[in-house]
Design a protein around this motif. Structure first.
Motif, short mmCIF file in Angstrom:
data_model
loop_
_atom_site.label_atom_id
_atom_site.label_comp_id
_atom_site.label_asym_id
_atom_site.label_seq_id
_atom_site.Cartn_x
_atom_site.Cartn_y
_atom_site.Cartn_z
N ILE A 1 -5.82 1.15 -4.16
CA ILE A 1 -5.58 1.04 -2.82
C ILE A 1 -7.13 0.86 -2.33
CG2 ILE A 1 -5.32 2.13 -0.60
CD1 ILE A 1 -2.91 3.79 -2.06
N MET B 1 0.67 4.29 -2.60
CA MET B 1 0.63 5.64 -2.12
C MET B 1 1.60 6.65 -2.95
SD MET B 1 -2.05 6.16 0.01
CE MET B 1 -1.77 7.83 0.41
N PHE C 1 -4.81 2.49 5.14
CA PHE C 1 -4.59 2.89 3.95
C PHE C 1 -5.84 3.27 3.13
CE2 PHE C 1 -0.50 1.05 4.91
CZ PHE C 1 0.35 2.18 4.37
N TYR C 2 -7.15 2.67 3.51
CA TYR C 2 -8.25 3.13 2.85
C TYR C 2 -8.44 4.46 3.38
CZ TYR C 2 -13.34 3.31 1.89
OH TYR C 2 -14.58 3.75 1.56
N GLN D 1 -5.42 -2.42 6.15
CA GLN D 1 -6.65 -1.93 5.20
C GLN D 1 -7.29 -0.78 5.38
OE1 GLN D 1 -8.94 -5.59 4.34
NE2 GLN D 1 -7.25 -6.42 3.14
N SER E 1 -8.52 -2.40 -0.52
CA SER E 1 -8.80 -2.48 0.76
C SER E 1 -10.04 -1.96 1.16
CB SER E 1 -7.91 -1.17 1.46
OG SER E 1 -8.09 0.09 0.90
N PHE F 1 0.76 -1.37 0.13
CA PHE F 1 -0.10 0.11 -0.26
C PHE F 1 0.97 1.26 0.01
CE2 PHE F 1 -3.56 -2.69 1.79
CZ PHE F 1 -4.26 -2.91 0.98
N ALA G 1 -6.01 6.94 1.22
CA ALA G 1 -6.17 7.17 0.14
C ALA G 1 -7.70 7.68 -0.19
CB ALA G 1 -6.55 5.77 -0.72
N TYR H 1 -4.53 5.82 -5.87
CA TYR H 1 -5.24 5.73 -4.83
C TYR H 1 -6.62 4.79 -5.35
CZ TYR H 1 -2.61 10.12 -3.70
OH TYR H 1 -1.83 10.80 -3.60
#
Length: 157
Positions: free
Chosen positions: A67, A59, A82-83, A79, A71, A55, A86, A64
């Protein structure tokens, strides 16, 4: 089907932004600040997982959508983390391309508040994008505050 997928994605993002936050039983804010300050240097660095590295790479490439796609299940902490990162950057890109009416302070405030809320949920920021995330957080908080002030200046009807 092609028109339904973007609609579902936007709906999911909106629901996530408006979702309730979990209530955690913790010490008072003053105690937390003191403990965090004292323990900040003692805390070990987060051990990166393969998912973190994957991830983080996406990024830094500003991919995005990939991701979000990978995620969206929000099964692991990585997840979720990074969700939200993003989602904040996607929302920021939308805001940057959007033109607000001169007096549409409520829409602008809402958009920047959504970005701030996403960033508040983030628990880990990779060093590679830390400066970028900090800048996004700072700008979004300032703009949300600015539009809130402008709304308060407006006469109530």
């Amino acid at each position: 089907m092609k028109k339904v997928l973007p609609f579902i994605l936007v709906l999911l993002l909106a629901l996530t932004a408006c979702g309730t936050q979990e209530i955690e039983e913790t010490a008072s804010p003053e105690e937390n600040k003191t403990e965090q300050g004292a323990n900040a240097d003692k805390e070990p660095k987060k051990e990166l997982t393969a998912e973190d590295e994957k991830f983080t790479k996406l990024m830094t490439e500003k991919n995005y959508d990939a991701i979000i796609k990978d995620s969206v299940s929000l099964k692991t902490e990585e997840q979720k983390n990074f969700y939200y990162l993003a989602s904040a950057f996607i929302k920021n890109n939308e805001v940057q391309t959007k033109t607000f009416a001169e007096t549409d302070y409520n829409a602008a405030k809402t958009d920047y508040t959504v970005i701030v809320n996403y960033l508040k949920r983030v628990k880990y920021v990779p060093d590679e994008i830390k400066a970028e995330v900090d800048e996004l957080r700072k700008v979004s908080e300032e703009k949300a505050a600015f539009y809130t002030e402008e709304l308060e200046k407006q006469p109530t009807e």
